[in-house]
Scaffold this motif. Sequence first.
Motif, PDB file in Angstrom:
ATOM      1  N   LYS A  87       0.832  -1.205   0.000  1.00  0.00           N
ATOM      2  CA  LYS A  87       0.000   0.000   0.000  1.00  0.00           C
ATOM      3  C   LYS A  87       0.864   1.251   0.000  1.00  0.00           C
ATOM      4  O   LYS A  87       2.088   1.173   0.146  1.00  0.00           O
ATOM      5  CB  LYS A  87      -0.926  -0.032   1.226  1.00  0.00           C
ATOM      6  CG  LYS A  87      -1.645  -1.375   1.369  1.00  0.00           C
ATOM      7  CD  LYS A  87      -2.807  -1.373   2.301  1.00  0.00           C
ATOM      8  CE  LYS A  87      -3.408  -2.760   2.405  1.00  0.00           C
ATOM      9  NZ  LYS A  87      -2.684  -3.675   3.286  1.00  0.00           N
ATOM     10  N   HIS A 124      -3.833   3.448   0.847  1.00  0.00           N
ATOM     11  CA  HIS A 124      -4.169   2.843   2.140  1.00  0.00           C
ATOM     12  C   HIS A 124      -5.057   3.745   3.004  1.00  0.00           C
ATOM     13  O   HIS A 124      -4.626   4.798   3.453  1.00  0.00           O
ATOM     14  CB  HIS A 124      -2.856   2.543   2.880  1.00  0.00           C
ATOM     15  CG  HIS A 124      -3.004   1.627   4.054  1.00  0.00           C
ATOM     16  ND1 HIS A 124      -1.922   1.116   4.733  1.00  0.00           N
ATOM     17  CD2 HIS A 124      -4.104   1.101   4.661  1.00  0.00           C
ATOM     18  CE1 HIS A 124      -2.348   0.334   5.711  1.00  0.00           C
ATOM     19  NE2 HIS A 124      -3.672   0.314   5.694  1.00  0.00           N
ATOM     20  N   ASP A 125      -6.288   3.309   3.216  1.00  0.00           N
ATOM     21  CA  ASP A 125      -7.232   4.013   4.100  1.00  0.00           C
ATOM     22  C   ASP A 125      -7.497   5.439   3.628  1.00  0.00           C
ATOM     23  O   ASP A 125      -7.202   6.430   4.319  1.00  0.00           O
ATOM     24  CB  ASP A 125      -6.746   3.973   5.557  1.00  0.00           C
ATOM     25  CG  ASP A 125      -6.829   2.560   6.128  1.00  0.00           C
ATOM     26  OD1 ASP A 125      -7.557   1.720   5.567  1.00  0.00           O
ATOM     27  OD2 ASP A 125      -6.150   2.280   7.135  1.00  0.00           O
ATOM     28  N   SER A 210     -10.038  -9.009   7.310  1.00  0.00           N
ATOM     29  CA  SER A 210     -10.445  -9.073   8.709  1.00  0.00           C
ATOM     30  C   SER A 210     -11.720  -9.891   8.944  1.00  0.00           C
ATOM     31  O   SER A 210     -12.676  -9.399   9.556  1.00  0.00           O
ATOM     32  CB  SER A 210     -10.616  -7.673   9.309  1.00  0.00           C
ATOM     33  OG  SER A 210      -9.529  -6.843   8.987  1.00  0.00           O
ATOM     34  N   MET A 214     -10.719  -8.306  13.197  1.00  0.00           N
ATOM     35  CA  MET A 214      -9.471  -7.878  13.860  1.00  0.00           C
ATOM     36  C   MET A 214      -9.388  -8.427  15.290  1.00  0.00           C
ATOM     37  O   MET A 214      -8.996  -7.721  16.223  1.00  0.00           O
ATOM     38  CB  MET A 214      -9.331  -6.353  13.851  1.00  0.00           C
ATOM     39  CG  MET A 214      -9.390  -5.749  12.455  1.00  0.00           C
ATOM     40  SD  MET A 214      -8.870  -4.026  12.298  1.00  0.00           S
ATOM     41  CE  MET A 214      -9.955  -3.156  13.407  1.00  0.00           C
ATOM     42  N   MET A 271      -2.216 -13.600   9.943  1.00  0.00           N
ATOM     43  CA  MET A 271      -1.705 -14.844  10.545  1.00  0.00           C
ATOM     44  C   MET A 271      -0.253 -14.681  10.965  1.00  0.00           C
ATOM     45  O   MET A 271       0.519 -14.013  10.274  1.00  0.00           O
ATOM     46  CB  MET A 271      -1.833 -15.990   9.535  1.00  0.00           C
ATOM     47  CG  MET A 271      -3.285 -16.241   9.176  1.00  0.00           C
ATOM     48  SD  MET A 271      -3.556 -17.666   8.131  1.00  0.00           S
ATOM     49  CE  MET A 271      -3.302 -16.985   6.506  1.00  0.00           C
ATOM     50  N   GLU A 279      -5.148 -23.838  10.586  1.00  0.00           N
ATOM     51  CA  GLU A 279      -6.564 -23.762  10.992  1.00  0.00           C
ATOM     52  C   GLU A 279      -7.411 -23.041   9.948  1.00  0.00           C
ATOM     53  O   GLU A 279      -8.517 -23.465   9.623  1.00  0.00           O
ATOM     54  CB  GLU A 279      -6.683 -23.015  12.327  1.00  0.00           C
ATOM     55  CG  GLU A 279      -6.303 -23.870  13.517  1.00  0.00           C
ATOM     56  CD  GLU A 279      -6.339 -23.093  14.830  1.00  0.00           C
ATOM     57  OE1 GLU A 279      -5.974 -23.696  15.854  1.00  0.00           O
ATOM     58  OE2 GLU A 279      -6.698 -21.891  14.830  1.00  0.00           O
ATOM     59  N   ASN A 280      -6.879 -21.950   9.411  1.00  0.00           N
ATOM     60  CA  ASN A 280      -7.685 -21.160   8.471  1.00  0.00           C
ATOM     61  C   ASN A 280      -7.846 -21.859   7.126  1.00  0.00           C
ATOM     62  O   ASN A 280      -8.910 -21.786   6.507  1.00  0.00           O
ATOM     63  CB  ASN A 280      -7.096 -19.754   8.327  1.00  0.00           C
ATOM     64  CG  ASN A 280      -7.211 -18.977   9.633  1.00  0.00           C
ATOM     65  OD1 ASN A 280      -8.155 -19.193  10.410  1.00  0.00           O
ATOM     66  ND2 ASN A 280      -6.270 -18.099   9.912  1.00  0.00           N
TER      67      ASN A 280
HETATM   68  P1  NAD Z   1      -8.262 -10.493  11.240  1.00  0.00           P
HETATM   69  O1  NAD Z   1      -9.726 -10.387  11.390  1.00  0.00           O
HETATM   70  O2  NAD Z   1      -7.732 -11.305  10.128  1.00  0.00           O
HETATM   71  O3  NAD Z   1      -7.707 -10.990  12.656  1.00  0.00           O
HETATM   72  C1  NAD Z   1      -6.350 -11.184  12.878  1.00  0.00           C
HETATM   73  C2  NAD Z   1      -6.142 -11.675  14.300  1.00  0.00           C
HETATM   74  O4  NAD Z   1      -6.710 -12.983  14.434  1.00  0.00           O
HETATM   75  C3  NAD Z   1      -4.664 -11.833  14.644  1.00  0.00           C
HETATM   76  O5  NAD Z   1      -4.499 -11.611  16.032  1.00  0.00           O
HETATM   77  C4  NAD Z   1      -4.393 -13.289  14.319  1.00  0.00           C
HETATM   78  O6  NAD Z   1      -3.268 -13.759  15.004  1.00  0.00           O
HETATM   79  C5  NAD Z   1      -5.684 -13.919  14.783  1.00  0.00           C
HETATM   80  N1  NAD Z   1      -6.003 -15.211  14.115  1.00  0.00           N
HETATM   81  C6  NAD Z   1      -5.794 -15.563  12.829  1.00  0.00           C
HETATM   82  N2  NAD Z   1      -6.228 -16.815  12.605  1.00  0.00           N
HETATM   83  C7  NAD Z   1      -6.735 -17.275  13.780  1.00  0.00           C
HETATM   84  C8  NAD Z   1      -7.323 -18.483  14.168  1.00  0.00           C
HETATM   85  N3  NAD Z   1      -7.500 -19.492  13.314  1.00  0.00           N
HETATM   86  N4  NAD Z   1      -7.739 -18.610  15.449  1.00  0.00           N
HETATM   87  C9  NAD Z   1      -7.576 -17.601  16.336  1.00  0.00           C
HETATM   88  N5  NAD Z   1      -7.012 -16.410  16.025  1.00  0.00           N
HETATM   89  C10 NAD Z   1      -6.591 -16.249  14.751  1.00  0.00           C
HETATM   90  O7  NAD Z   1      -7.692  -8.994  11.142  1.00  0.00           O
HETATM   91  P2  NAD Z   1      -6.474  -8.326  10.406  1.00  0.00           P
HETATM   92  O8  NAD Z   1      -5.194  -9.044  10.597  1.00  0.00           O
HETATM   93  O9  NAD Z   1      -6.539  -6.894  10.768  1.00  0.00           O
HETATM   94  O10 NAD Z   1      -6.881  -8.405   8.864  1.00  0.00           O
HETATM   95  C11 NAD Z   1      -6.310  -9.300   7.967  1.00  0.00           C
HETATM   96  C12 NAD Z   1      -5.369  -8.627   6.981  1.00  0.00           C
HETATM   97  O11 NAD Z   1      -6.107  -7.812   6.091  1.00  0.00           O
HETATM   98  C13 NAD Z   1      -4.310  -7.702   7.600  1.00  0.00           C
HETATM   99  O12 NAD Z   1      -3.201  -8.434   8.055  1.00  0.00           O
HETATM  100  C14 NAD Z   1      -4.019  -6.813   6.438  1.00  0.00           C
HETATM  101  O13 NAD Z   1      -3.133  -7.466   5.534  1.00  0.00           O
HETATM  102  C15 NAD Z   1      -5.381  -6.653   5.779  1.00  0.00           C
HETATM  103  N6  NAD Z   1      -6.125  -5.454   6.264  1.00  0.00           N
HETATM  104  C16 NAD Z   1      -6.051  -4.318   5.530  1.00  0.00           C
HETATM  105  C17 NAD Z   1      -6.691  -3.166   5.959  1.00  0.00           C
HETATM  106  C18 NAD Z   1      -6.588  -1.916   5.138  1.00  0.00           C
HETATM  107  O14 NAD Z   1      -5.997  -1.933   4.078  1.00  0.00           O
HETATM  108  N7  NAD Z   1      -7.131  -0.808   5.583  1.00  0.00           N
HETATM  109  C19 NAD Z   1      -7.412  -3.164   7.144  1.00  0.00           C
HETATM  110  C20 NAD Z   1      -7.507  -4.337   7.863  1.00  0.00           C
HETATM  111  C21 NAD Z   1      -6.858  -5.477   7.407  1.00  0.00           C
END
Ligand code: NAD
Length: 319
Positions: A87, A124-125, A210, A214, A271, A279-280
């Motif tokens: 980004k 980005h955002d 997400s 998150m 992750m 898991e995912n």
């Molecule tokens: P997410 O909803 O994917 O949650 C991530 C959290 O869940 C982390 O703590 C991770 O360790 C945990 N997790 C992952 N798999 C799990 C499982 N099987 N069991 C339990 N916990 C688990 O939120 P995120 O990381 O914010 O979003 C995913 C990705 O999307 C980000 O890494 C980023 O690359 C992207 N993203 C982009 C934007 C943006 O561009 N504005 C915003 C949010 C996310």
Amino acid sequence: MTTLDLRPLGNTGLKLSSVGFGASPLGNVFGPVSDHDAIASVREALRLGINFFDTSPYYGGTLSEKVLGKALKALGVPRNEYIVSTKCGRYAEGFDFSAERVTKSIDESLERLQLDYVDILQCHDIEFGSLDQIVNETIPALQKLKEAGKIRFIGITGLPLGVFTYVLDRVPPGTVDVILSYCHYSINDSTLEDLLPYLKSKGVGVISASPLAMGLLTESGPPEWHPASPELKAACQAAAAHCKEKGRNISKLAMQYSLSNKDISSILVGMNSVKQVEENVAAANELATFGKDEKTVSEIEEILKPVKNQTWLSGIQQI
Ligand code: NAD
């Protein structure tokens, strides 16, 4: 063994794995991650069929890009076997969507990622910038980067869904290839659904990030900085506890919920361990084989009903 499905991304010709690897956790955004765990997670992701990796110079103040670059280099995977998006415009120091900054930014990102090009570069955002600047200055600058071969496709990301239509209604067709939305296609908030026909009509690829909101839809709960209201946090924790009592895992159900809509090309989940990758991917493979656990999902939906589609403010303009 079931393999992850590959889904077309709008008109780009790219095919993304339905589960995408969100690399923000590699920037220690959700707690510390060692290089060893980061490399092992990326290796396992590739082995299990994940071909899409998303990062940003903002995640961990450039750390996520560096660690992802190190992992991809260490694994020696041929460049055409994976898709990387990063980004521009959002940095640890703040926002800057000027043509000058984003043009410099891609060179810095490529150096950290140890790559010659990225597949997708996303503003980005954008709700934190002037949307007219995005339309008139940032995206034209990204088009020049496309012509120079530093990026293949252009995207925009943000939380309020209105920013996507604002920009897409004002740029020539085919200029913005991809949108990345987050926290709007998971069990507690599915508002992205209403925008999908519009995006399809424009040929714009859709990435939804997400799926675990998150961290809200996990047994261990969200990080300290999570912007949700106390009410939303409490409801999600109640839903997680309900699943646990029934011997189910809320994160798996949440992944499956998001993955079920095939108009979304990739579900980007953050992750940071081999276990989470496994898991995912298993959640996706089980969904393909057995379908959704409709009963438990509707029980969760019932618990989350009072907070359904509740979101939070983001940015300097609400559209
Ligand atoms: P997410 O909803 O994917 O949650 C991530 C959290 O869940 C982390 O703590 C991770 O360790 C945990 N997790 C992952 N798999 C799990 C499982 N099987 N069991 C339990 N916990 C688990 O939120 P995120 O990381 O914010 O979003 C995913 C990705 O999307 C980000 O890494 C980023 O690359 C992207 N993203 C982009 C934007 C943006 O561009 N504005 C915003 C949010 C996310």
